[in-house]
Design an enzyme around this catalytic site. Structure first.
Site, PDB file in Angstrom:
ATOM      1  CD  GLU A   1      -5.057  -4.374  -4.192  1.00 20.54           C
ATOM      2  OE1 GLU A   1      -5.111  -3.981  -3.008  1.00 20.54           O
ATOM      3  OE2 GLU A   1      -4.006  -4.735  -4.741  1.00 20.54           O
TER       4      GLU A   1
ATOM      5  CB  SER B   1      -0.963  -0.048   1.183  1.00 22.49           C
ATOM      6  OG  SER B   1      -1.996   0.892   1.037  1.00 22.49           O
TER       7      SER B   1
END
Length: 529
Positions: free
Chosen positions: A327, A206
């Site tokens: 996601e 991330s």
């Protein structure tokens, strides 16, 4: 399944033999770690920089001071100031947060093992370097380093007064400067933990993955690592003076305006007054102002990374770039859509895509409330993670001498960070972490398929750290990425090559971001209004 598990077990590498290095020395003093099992030495909190407090708040990191005697690194350092939540209370946080942790299987400082440096995620606002030291990876013969960096307003606020204080007129990106400072520390000290400073791989998830892409594009990080692994992240959108959105990154000028707005929100008259505030007053739950993010400052981030890669103006290292199948569900999967959601989503697409909105609606349909939730998640997945990852791999493939490898995690599992969402259809954002820690590997009887996939992923990651190539005998061959060939490694019930996932959507976004890049560059040149 039994064959798959047997296949994985055959290729588990053994840790370095001998007594782990429980005592060592770094440039600031002597250290003592703790034993993890009987084969790893773990150092949980090593100060790599001076505490960024007082006059050092919103300044580049400075060298740590030497200590007298032996520092026992047996407890993790504090979290950077951030909003609290269950298990993450204010007393666990401190502005004095610039520490790193190390897990090493080395028995001698001369073992010269490959090094993997972890950069944690958290949207540049939250999380902690002590979340995991990836001991499963370390036991495969690599030294693991996990680094902390300043987050939120303390790590990424830009301000005109700060620009005036800086010799080069730069402001913001203090958290990225921390990361670079930590990588320099690794270069100087990792030999004393049995690591080889010439064999450093950075990896992150991330915001940590986004950081990896920024470091690959930053001249300040040149020579500090030889490879990178990205798990759900990249920073390849164009930049604008109008501020950051999901479509564009912010310039320093735009971020300075955000800093002034923050000052006004806090009802402070100057930066001096802001420096006197408590850290949690700037980064805690009740601040009511956020969104601090890396900006194009001409120093750490010199330009649009997409353009840097096109020019060959970046750190050309081999990369693995992985995204997850679902996601977006972590961010949109808890929506409570009603009849108004359909029209709202249509307006959202219009706001993002303008003249391309009709095409976007075909790719991300929103004719029902359920479709709105699914398409919102897919759009977030593709704009926030999948397209930047595709852009990174494509640019490296086209312009670099070193290879890029693309991966797609799609393993079905009942375990997920978004398991509470009824809309989850695949692997959520951050679920990849479960395949690197012990969630599945420590419970192979309960999660046999997930454990087998975790074993395969970890083998590829460690092979890559050791040789800059994920391949080794016994694992499915993984070719370098080619957008027009079947070269994406999918992790689902094993590992197998597939064509680019969600190709139509990603190709659409590639065209869209190209138009946005031309638009923002035209505005800077004064050709467009």
């Amino acid at each position: 399944m039994k064959k798959l598990l047997l296949f994985c077990c055959l290729f588990v590498t053994t840790a370095v033999q001998g007594q782990p290095l429980l005592k060592t020395h770094v440039e600031t003093g002597d250290l003592e770690g703790v034993l993890d099992g009987n084969d790893l030495a773990v150092y949980k909190a090593i100060p790599y920089a001076a505490p960024p407090v007082g006059d050092l708040r919103w300044k580049e990191p400075q060298p740590a001071k030497a200590w007298v005697g032996v520092l026992k690194a047996e407890n993790f350092g504090p979290l950077p100031p951030q909003p609290t939540r269950p298990g993450r209370t204010a007393d666990m946080m401190s502005e004095d947060c610039l520490y790193l942790g190390i897990a090493t299987p080395a028995s001698s400082v001369n073992d010269n093992l490959p090094v993997m440096v972890w950069i944690h995620g958290g949207g540049f606002q939250t999380e902690h370097y002590g979340g995991d030291l990836w001991t499963s990876l370390a036991r495969r013969g690599v030294v693991i380093v996990s680094i902390e960096y300043r987050t939120g307003a303390l790590g990424f606020m830009a301000h005109p007064e700060l620009a005036k204080e800086s010799k080069g007129g730069h402001t913001g990106n203090y958290g990225l400067l921390d990361q670079i400072f930590a990588l320099k520390w690794v270069q100087r000290n990792i030999h004393n933990f049995g690591g080889d400073p010439s064999k450093v791989t950075i990896f992150g998830e991330s915001a940590g993955a986004i950081s990896c892409s920024i470091l690959c594009g930053s001249p300040l990080a040149k020579g500090l690592f030889r490879a990178a692994i990205s798990q759900s992240g990249g920073s390849f959108a164009p930049w604008s003076d109008s501020g950051r959105t999901l479509v564009v990154n912010a310039s320093q000028k735009a971020s300075e305006q955000q800093g002034l707005a923050f000052q006004k929100h806090l009802k402070k008259k100057s930066l001096k007054q802001m420096r006197k505030m408590g850290a949690m007053e700037l980064c805690g739950n009740d601040v009511g102002f956020g969104g601090f993010w890396p900006c194009v400052d001409g120093y750490v981030i010199t330009d649009d990374l997409y353009r840097n890669y096109e020019r060959g103006d970046y750190n050309d290292v081999p990369v693995i770039v992985m995204t997850n199948s679902d996601e977006g569900v972590l961010f949109t999967g808890y929506m409570q859509p009603d009849a108004s959601a359909i029209e709202s989503f249509k307006k959202q697409l219009q706001g993002y895509f303008g003249d391309l909105a009709d095409e976007a609606q075909k790719l991300y349909p929103g004719g029902t409330e359920q479709e709105v939730v699914y398409s919102s998640g897919d759009l977030f997945r593709d704009m926030g993670f999948a397209w930047p990852s595709f852009a990174w791999a494509s640019l490296q493939n086209k312009n670099g001498r070193q290879p890029a490898y693309a991966a797609f995690l799609a393993q079905p599992s009942e375990v997920s960070l978004a398991s509470g969402s009824k809309y989850r259809r695949g692997v959520s954002h951050a679920d990849d972490i479960l395949y690197l820690n012990g969630t599945f590997l420590n419970q192979p009887e309960k999660y046999p398929t997930e454990a087998a996939v975790a074993e395969i992923i970890q083998q590829y990651w460690v092979n890559f750290a050791k040789t800059c190539n994920p391949n080794c005998k016994g694992l499915p061959f993984w070719p370098a990425f080619d957008p027009d060939k079947t070269t994406t490694m999918q992790f689902s019930n094993g590992a197998s090559l597939i064509d680019r996932p969600n190709r139509e959507q990603i190709d659409f976004l590639d065209r869209f971001f190209k138009l946005q890049r031309e638009k923002t560059e035209g505005m800077r040149k004064g050709n467009l209004r």
